[in-house]
Design an enzyme around this catalytic site. Structure first.
Site, PDB file in Angstrom:
ATOM      1  N   LYS A   1       0.825  -1.218   0.000  1.00  0.00           N
ATOM      2  CA  LYS A   1       0.000   0.000   0.000  1.00  0.00           C
ATOM      3  C   LYS A   1       0.853   1.259   0.000  1.00  0.00           C
ATOM      4  CE  LYS A   1       0.596   1.335   4.458  1.00  0.00           C
ATOM      5  NZ  LYS A   1       0.728   2.668   5.076  1.00  0.00           N
TER       6      LYS A   1
ATOM      7  N   ASP B   1      -5.904   0.061   5.299  1.00  0.00           N
ATOM      8  CA  ASP B   1      -4.662   0.827   5.292  1.00  0.00           C
ATOM      9  C   ASP B   1      -4.446   1.504   3.946  1.00  0.00           C
ATOM     10  OD1 ASP B   1      -2.382   1.836   6.421  1.00  0.00           O
ATOM     11  OD2 ASP B   1      -1.345  -0.073   6.628  1.00  0.00           O
TER      12      ASP B   1
ATOM     13  N   SER C   1      -0.184  11.267   4.721  1.00  0.00           N
ATOM     14  CA  SER C   1       0.599  10.092   4.362  1.00  0.00           C
ATOM     15  C   SER C   1       1.951  10.524   3.808  1.00  0.00           C
ATOM     16  CB  SER C   1      -0.146   9.264   3.315  1.00  0.00           C
ATOM     17  OG  SER C   1       0.732   8.379   2.645  1.00  0.00           O
TER      18      SER C   1
END
Length: 331
Positions: free
Chosen positions: A190, A243, A253
């Site tokens: 991810k 996630d 992020s």
């Protein structure tokens, strides 16, 4: 099985946030940091001003520099960056209390070996009980006591429940599982996909493209995880889909912010300049690409991100390549 003393290896943002959780759960917490100035600041001012500025730390957290000071801890949270985890665990091995489980909280694929973190830990700490903690959890929000839920995976289900019960608080809910590969594969891939979503944002390609990258990226993540031995239902949970959605949806992020800068025309060096915390996706991208090729999994978005980061292709050319791929069934 009960736990009273928790040792946290790594005092970055996530390690410090998990120390907060453990302290709020009533555990005695020893937080290990490599930087003497961080150790001193945490002990003197109860703040990690480098990685979590402005957040008051729980008084039950004690910072140390020496891994030997974790020798009396009956539970270890390993939060060193993925590419440094092997060195950290190898250095800690002589000091681990007999029987103390180690919970892996770093996300990535080791460069060179292409190993997941559980494989790295098994080699560095032979015989140690291993668990994986992963899920949608920005460190700053967790440290400020905002609600979050994660996956706590352990093959020994009784041990997994004991760890979950030890660190659970009303605002931090660990859901147990026994699929370690599923829990860690989602977290590793991810971060690479978050860079792709950042590039989409930086290029101004719109919400449709953003949703497409998340959805098709999740298909890549699932294919790779299953090829490595994971169960698809695991990666459809908090540690995978959850996630992924979080990391691909907010400039908080670190990985998405790197992609955002690349999409706006900055070089990788410029995108990383001034960042204190590690963007794991930058280091993991070439390893994820190599691992996907090794197991025969098609992962065009991860391939494109790795090529961009390596300077093999320009951002615009990578996007054009993805958009010109042959049509195919979605499944």
């Amino acid at each position: 099985m009960t736990f009273e003393k928790v040792g946290v290896i790594g005092a970055g943002a996530w390690g410090t946030a998990l120390a907060q959780v453990a302290a709020r759960a009533g555990l005695a917490v020893t937080l290990q940091a490599r930087e003497p100035e961080i150790v001193a600041a945490i002990n003197d001012t109860h703040e990690n001003a480098v990685f979590l500025p402005g957040i008051a730390l729980e008084p039950g957290i004690k910072a140390v520099a020496d891994l030997a000071d974790l020798a009396d801890c009956d539970l270890i949270l390993a939060v060193a960056p993925a590419q440094h985890l092997r060195a950290a665990l190898t250095a800690f091995a002589p000091h681990r209390k007999a029987g103390a489980p180690v919970v892996l909280c770093s996300k990535g694929v080791e460069q060179g070996s292409l190993k997941l973190m559980t494989d790295v830990a098994a080699e560095a700490l032979p015989g140690a009980p291993i668990a994986v903690l992963s899920g949608p959890s920005f460190a700053g929000e967790v440290a400020r006591n905002l609600p979050a839920a994660v996956t706590l995976a352990c093959e020994d289900e009784a041990l997994g429940r004991a760890i979950a019960e030890a660190i659970a608080i009303p605002t931090f809910r660990p859901y147990t599982a026994n699929d370690l590969i599923g829990a860690e594969a989602g977290g590793a891939v991810k971060n690479v996909l978050a860079i792709a979503c950042g590039i989409v944002e930086g290029k101004g390609l719109g919400r449709n493209a953003h949703a497409t990258v998340i959805t098709r990226g999740f298909a890549e993540l699932t294919r790779l995880a299953v090829a490595l031995g994971a169960r698809p239902e695991t990666v459809a949970g908090l540690c995978g889909l959850g996630d992924l959605v979080l990391t691909c949806s907010s400039p908080q992020s670190r990985n998405m912010s790197v992609g955002l800068a690349l999409g706006q025309g900055l070089t990788l060096e410029q995108a990383l300049a001034g960042k204190v915390s590690v963007a794991e996706g930058v280091a993991s991208a070439p390893a994820v690409r190599a691992l996907a090729r090794k197991v025969g999994v098609e992962a065009p978005i991860c391939e494109a991100v790795a090529a961009i980061l390596a300077g093999e292709v320009a951002v615009d050319a990578a996007i054009a390549g993805l958009l010109s791929r042959p049509l195919k069934p979605e499944a």
